[in-house]
Design an enzyme around this catalytic site. Structure first.
Site, PDB file in Angstrom:
ATOM      1  N   LYS A  22      80.726 -13.975 -21.950  1.00  0.00           N
ATOM      2  CA  LYS A  22      81.084 -12.429 -21.987  1.00  0.00           C
ATOM      3  C   LYS A  22      81.934 -12.071 -20.588  1.00  0.00           C
ATOM      4  O   LYS A  22      82.808 -11.364 -20.766  1.00  0.00           O
ATOM      5  CB  LYS A  22      79.883 -11.607 -22.546  1.00  0.00           C
ATOM      6  CG  LYS A  22      80.318 -10.042 -22.211  1.00  0.00           C
ATOM      7  CD  LYS A  22      78.922  -9.263 -22.671  1.00  0.00           C
ATOM      8  CE  LYS A  22      78.205  -8.973 -21.565  1.00  0.00           C
ATOM      9  NZ  LYS A  22      78.740  -7.971 -20.548  1.00  0.00           N
ATOM     10  N   ASN A  23      81.350 -12.223 -19.558  1.00  0.00           N
ATOM     11  CA  ASN A  23      81.523 -11.628 -18.295  1.00  0.00           C
ATOM     12  C   ASN A  23      82.784 -12.261 -17.565  1.00  0.00           C
ATOM     13  O   ASN A  23      83.547 -11.692 -16.796  1.00  0.00           O
ATOM     14  CB  ASN A  23      80.346 -11.703 -17.367  1.00  0.00           C
ATOM     15  CG  ASN A  23      79.457 -10.632 -17.713  1.00  0.00           C
ATOM     16  OD1 ASN A  23      79.656  -9.851 -18.765  1.00  0.00           O
ATOM     17  ND2 ASN A  23      78.309 -10.564 -17.020  1.00  0.00           N
ATOM     18  N   CYS A 116      75.949  -0.497 -20.644  1.00  0.00           N
ATOM     19  CA  CYS A 116      74.575  -0.455 -20.703  1.00  0.00           C
ATOM     20  C   CYS A 116      74.105   0.697 -19.789  1.00  0.00           C
ATOM     21  O   CYS A 116      74.336   0.485 -18.645  1.00  0.00           O
ATOM     22  CB  CYS A 116      74.060  -1.714 -20.426  1.00  0.00           C
ATOM     23  SG  CYS A 116      73.838  -2.723 -21.931  1.00  0.00           S
ATOM     24  N   ARG A 121      75.590   2.889 -11.738  1.00  0.00           N
ATOM     25  CA  ARG A 121      76.819   2.191 -12.026  1.00  0.00           C
ATOM     26  C   ARG A 121      78.177   3.079 -11.477  1.00  0.00           C
ATOM     27  O   ARG A 121      79.027   3.361 -12.317  1.00  0.00           O
ATOM     28  CB  ARG A 121      77.054   1.762 -13.388  1.00  0.00           C
ATOM     29  CG  ARG A 121      75.645   0.709 -13.830  1.00  0.00           C
ATOM     30  CD  ARG A 121      76.015   0.021 -14.917  1.00  0.00           C
ATOM     31  NE  ARG A 121      76.188  -1.067 -14.819  1.00  0.00           N
ATOM     32  CZ  ARG A 121      76.770  -1.915 -15.926  1.00  0.00           C
ATOM     33  NH1 ARG A 121      76.305  -1.663 -17.009  1.00  0.00           N
ATOM     34  NH2 ARG A 121      77.109  -3.200 -15.644  1.00  0.00           N
ATOM     35  N   ASP A 304      71.050 -10.244 -14.728  1.00  0.00           N
ATOM     36  CA  ASP A 304      71.164 -10.366 -16.209  1.00  0.00           C
ATOM     37  C   ASP A 304      69.828 -11.322 -16.989  1.00  0.00           C
ATOM     38  O   ASP A 304      69.668 -10.996 -18.119  1.00  0.00           O
ATOM     39  CB  ASP A 304      72.587 -10.971 -16.705  1.00  0.00           C
ATOM     40  CG  ASP A 304      73.529  -9.763 -16.434  1.00  0.00           C
ATOM     41  OD1 ASP A 304      73.144  -8.638 -16.020  1.00  0.00           O
ATOM     42  OD2 ASP A 304      74.726 -10.227 -16.634  1.00  0.00           O
ATOM     43  N   ARG A 396      76.493  -6.689 -28.747  1.00  0.00           N
ATOM     44  CA  ARG A 396      77.586  -6.588 -27.767  1.00  0.00           C
ATOM     45  C   ARG A 396      77.999  -7.707 -26.698  1.00  0.00           C
ATOM     46  O   ARG A 396      79.120  -8.054 -26.404  1.00  0.00           O
ATOM     47  CB  ARG A 396      77.317  -5.294 -26.607  1.00  0.00           C
ATOM     48  CG  ARG A 396      77.594  -3.913 -27.152  1.00  0.00           C
ATOM     49  CD  ARG A 396      77.518  -3.024 -26.282  1.00  0.00           C
ATOM     50  NE  ARG A 396      77.812  -3.545 -24.845  1.00  0.00           N
ATOM     51  CZ  ARG A 396      77.532  -3.240 -23.638  1.00  0.00           C
ATOM     52  NH1 ARG A 396      76.789  -2.304 -23.597  1.00  0.00           N
ATOM     53  NH2 ARG A 396      78.137  -3.854 -22.726  1.00  0.00           N
TER      54      ARG A 396
HETATM   55  C1  UD1 Z   1      78.728  -7.437 -13.583  1.00  0.00           C
HETATM   56  C2  UD1 Z   1      78.251  -7.937 -15.035  1.00  0.00           C
HETATM   57  C3  UD1 Z   1      76.942  -7.510 -15.300  1.00  0.00           C
HETATM   58  C4  UD1 Z   1      75.928  -8.024 -14.243  1.00  0.00           C
HETATM   59  C5  UD1 Z   1      76.763  -7.391 -12.765  1.00  0.00           C
HETATM   60  C6  UD1 Z   1      75.515  -7.887 -11.579  1.00  0.00           C
HETATM   61  C7  UD1 Z   1      80.410  -7.882 -16.265  1.00  0.00           C
HETATM   62  C8  UD1 Z   1      81.165  -7.290 -17.409  1.00  0.00           C
HETATM   63  N1  UD1 Z   1      79.380  -7.384 -15.968  1.00  0.00           N
HETATM   64  O1  UD1 Z   1      78.558  -5.813 -13.790  1.00  0.00           O
HETATM   65  O2  UD1 Z   1      76.595  -8.372 -16.494  1.00  0.00           O
HETATM   66  O3  UD1 Z   1      74.814  -7.537 -14.221  1.00  0.00           O
HETATM   67  O4  UD1 Z   1      77.755  -7.938 -12.655  1.00  0.00           O
HETATM   68  O5  UD1 Z   1      75.764  -9.393 -11.603  1.00  0.00           O
HETATM   69  O6  UD1 Z   1      80.883  -8.701 -15.556  1.00  0.00           O
HETATM   70  N2  UD1 Z   1      78.136  -0.498  -7.633  1.00  0.00           N
HETATM   71  C9  UD1 Z   1      78.473   0.568  -6.670  1.00  0.00           C
HETATM   72  N3  UD1 Z   1      79.819   0.940  -6.708  1.00  0.00           N
HETATM   73  C10 UD1 Z   1      80.878   0.601  -7.458  1.00  0.00           C
HETATM   74  C11 UD1 Z   1      80.471  -0.764  -8.133  1.00  0.00           C
HETATM   75  C12 UD1 Z   1      79.132  -1.435  -8.145  1.00  0.00           C
HETATM   76  O7  UD1 Z   1      77.705   1.182  -6.212  1.00  0.00           O
HETATM   77  O8  UD1 Z   1      81.838   1.048  -7.272  1.00  0.00           O
HETATM   78  C13 UD1 Z   1      76.779  -0.908  -7.591  1.00  0.00           C
HETATM   79  C14 UD1 Z   1      76.273  -0.816  -9.023  1.00  0.00           C
HETATM   80  O9  UD1 Z   1      75.742   0.468  -9.291  1.00  0.00           O
HETATM   81  C15 UD1 Z   1      75.091  -1.823  -9.043  1.00  0.00           C
HETATM   82  C16 UD1 Z   1      75.769  -2.948  -7.788  1.00  0.00           C
HETATM   83  O10 UD1 Z   1      76.683  -2.484  -7.224  1.00  0.00           O
HETATM   84  O11 UD1 Z   1      73.861  -1.214  -8.359  1.00  0.00           O
HETATM   85  C17 UD1 Z   1      76.245  -4.197  -8.623  1.00  0.00           C
HETATM   86  O12 UD1 Z   1      77.288  -3.936  -9.538  1.00  0.00           O
HETATM   87  P1  UD1 Z   1      78.652  -4.813  -9.867  1.00  0.00           P
HETATM   88  O13 UD1 Z   1      78.282  -5.902  -9.228  1.00  0.00           O
HETATM   89  O14 UD1 Z   1      79.747  -4.124  -9.908  1.00  0.00           O
HETATM   90  O15 UD1 Z   1      78.197  -4.893 -11.346  1.00  0.00           O
HETATM   91  P2  UD1 Z   1      79.331  -4.857 -12.706  1.00  0.00           P
HETATM   92  O16 UD1 Z   1      80.386  -5.485 -12.246  1.00  0.00           O
HETATM   93  O17 UD1 Z   1      79.255  -3.709 -13.189  1.00  0.00           O
END
Ligand code: UD1
Length: 418
Positions: A22-23, A116, A121, A304, A396
């Site tokens: 998925k990711n 989710c 986030r 995850d 999802r």
């Molecule tokens: C992706 C994965 C999700 C996985 C996560 C961490 C997808 C579609 N989803 O989510 O399944 O759990 O990586 O491995 O690939 N953060 C900020 N600011 C930002 C972006 C992120 O503060 O602009 C924080 C988030 O709130 C969180 C942390 O960074 O606490 C990790 O987020 P991130 O690595 O960006 O995860 P996703 O890309 O949302």
């Protein structure tokens, strides 16, 4: 509303093939926006998140043909650069479409993404990086408008190795003038897969999979055919199910290298693991040993998989501690496990789980994707009937999880509640 009805107690045996990741699928589908020539992708999972992403691409003007796990996307006639708010809110990863749209059209309009509810986030790291690349950001009401004359390659140091921000920078920089260099980049295998796919169509991306990634801007991309990686979290979920319930299964079409920390934890729990190329066999012990788990960015223990482990450890022989370092709201499944008889103390960033002999089937509510899958596993481990409600979350991200578990001997069926 859809539910799973599970009669617990059946051990699991046999072989199961995991679907595409998925990711990886979501950002890789976004690459087709950058490429005006057809992009054919294989191993795309048939799940709600890919359906929503493909719906958005159609709305933007892309032509899509799908034959099982093979999808061809042609964005030549794409004529819109604004992502509708309703669809943006349905899942978090829509945010990476923004990087691809800006990369190609030098403008994009989108809103804050949904997905989710596992933490705040924010997308500040994405927007900061866009600004460094010369993109002007204008936030009005619910929409974020991005535009630029040209994307200019820059050195971008991420404060945190965000998966989505790393992907967005890569996508936005493919056509940049000069080179973009990301430091403290996320190292997740899905990022390596994204770069491999883009390179297969003529992009020049080096270092993906490490914390330093360089993207040399190119002028054009050409058509490609690419098979995406298998889903490491689905692999872990299936292995988790047998670890929790008992039995022996082989997961096929997977990549064991992407799951080493998780496999190590299963071993610590007393499971017997055998790896043979793209297959992992797990034989569950009679009784699981407790373990301590702490989530970290890759190659650390994946957040995850945290809820899956939480469910399994409810019946381990002793006390386990799970610490969640990535998302601040990822323990909602624990309340449901407690209702099923689990002995769990929830602290701010950790769960203390004291193993019990029995879980009892209950009506439980799935509150996010992986937490929902954890409740399915808890249902399989319980005495009596468990009804997991609100499984729309699970759908999802998991392709046919009920059918796959059933093929291994689980007693699970999907029910529609009107
Ligand atoms: C992706 C994965 C999700 C996985 C996560 C961490 C997808 C579609 N989803 O989510 O399944 O759990 O990586 O491995 O690939 N953060 C900020 N600011 C930002 C972006 C992120 O503060 O602009 C924080 C988030 O709130 C969180 C942390 O960074 O606490 C990790 O987020 P991130 O690595 O960006 O995860 P996703 O890309 O949302």
């Amino acid at each position: 509303m859809l539910s799973y009805i599970i009669k617990g107690g059946n051990k699991l045996y046999g072989k199961v093939k995991v679907s595409g990741s998925k990711n990886a699928a979501l950002p890789i589908i976004a690459t087709s926006i950058l490429n005006e020539e057809p992009v054919t992708l294989y191993n795309i999972p048939d799940i709600e998140d890919t359906k929503i992403t493909l719906d958005i691409l159609k709305i933007l003007g892309c032509k899509i043909t799908r034959n099982h796990d093979k999808i061809t996307i042609c964005s030549k006639d794409m004529n819109k650069t604004a992502i509708p708010k309703e669809l943006m809110h349905k899942l978090r990863s829509t945010v990476v479409l923004a990087g691809a749209i800006i990369g190609r059209f030098k403008e994009a309009t989108f809103s804050y993404p949904g997905g989710c509810n596992i933490g705040a986030r924010p997308i500040d790291l994405h927007l900061d990086a866009f600004q460094k690349l010369g993109i002007t950001i204008d936030e009005k009401e619910d929409y974020i408008h991005c535009r630029c004359k040209e994307i200019i390659g820059k050195r971008i140091k991420l404060k945190f190795p965000s998966v989505g921000a790393t992907e967005n920078i890569i996508l936005a920089s493919v056509y940049a003038k000069g080179a973009t260099h990301i430091t403290n980049a996320a190292k997740e295998p899905e990022i390596k897969d994204l770069a491999k796919c883009l390179n297969s169509m003529g992009a020049k991306i080096y270092g993906a999979g490490t914390s330093e990634i360089t993207i040399f801007g190119v002028k054009k991309l050409h058509k490609t055919e690419y098979k995406i990686m298998s889903d490491r979290i689905e692999t872990g979920t299936m292995l988790g199910a047998v670890a929790g319930v008992g039995g022996k299964i082989t997961v096929e079409n997977t990549n064991p290298e992407n799951l080493l920390t998780v496999l190590y934890s299963f071993k610590e729990m007393g499971c017997k693991i055998t790896i043979n190329r793209d297959k992992i066999t797990l034989k569950a012990p009679n009784e699981l040993k407790p373990v301590n788990i702490e989530t970290q960015p890759y190659p650390g223990f994946p957040t995850d998989m945290q809820p899956i482990m939480g469910a399994i450890l409810t019946k381990a022989d002793g006390k386990s501690v799970i610490t969640e370092n990535i998302f601040e709201n990822r323990f909602k499944y624990a309340e449901e496990l407690i209702r099923m008889g689990a002995n769990i103390i929830q602290n701010d960033k950790s769960l203390e789980i004291e193993g019990v002999n029995t879980l009892t089937g209950k009506d439980v509510m799935s509150k996010d994707l992986r937490g929902g899958a954890a409740l399915v596993i808890a249902g399989l481990m319980s005495e009596g009937i468990t009804k997991v409600e609100n499984i729309e979350y699970i759908l999802r991200g998991y392709e046919n999880i009920d059918k796959k578990l059933k093929s291994l001997g689980a007693n699970i069926k999907k029910e529609k509640v009107v």
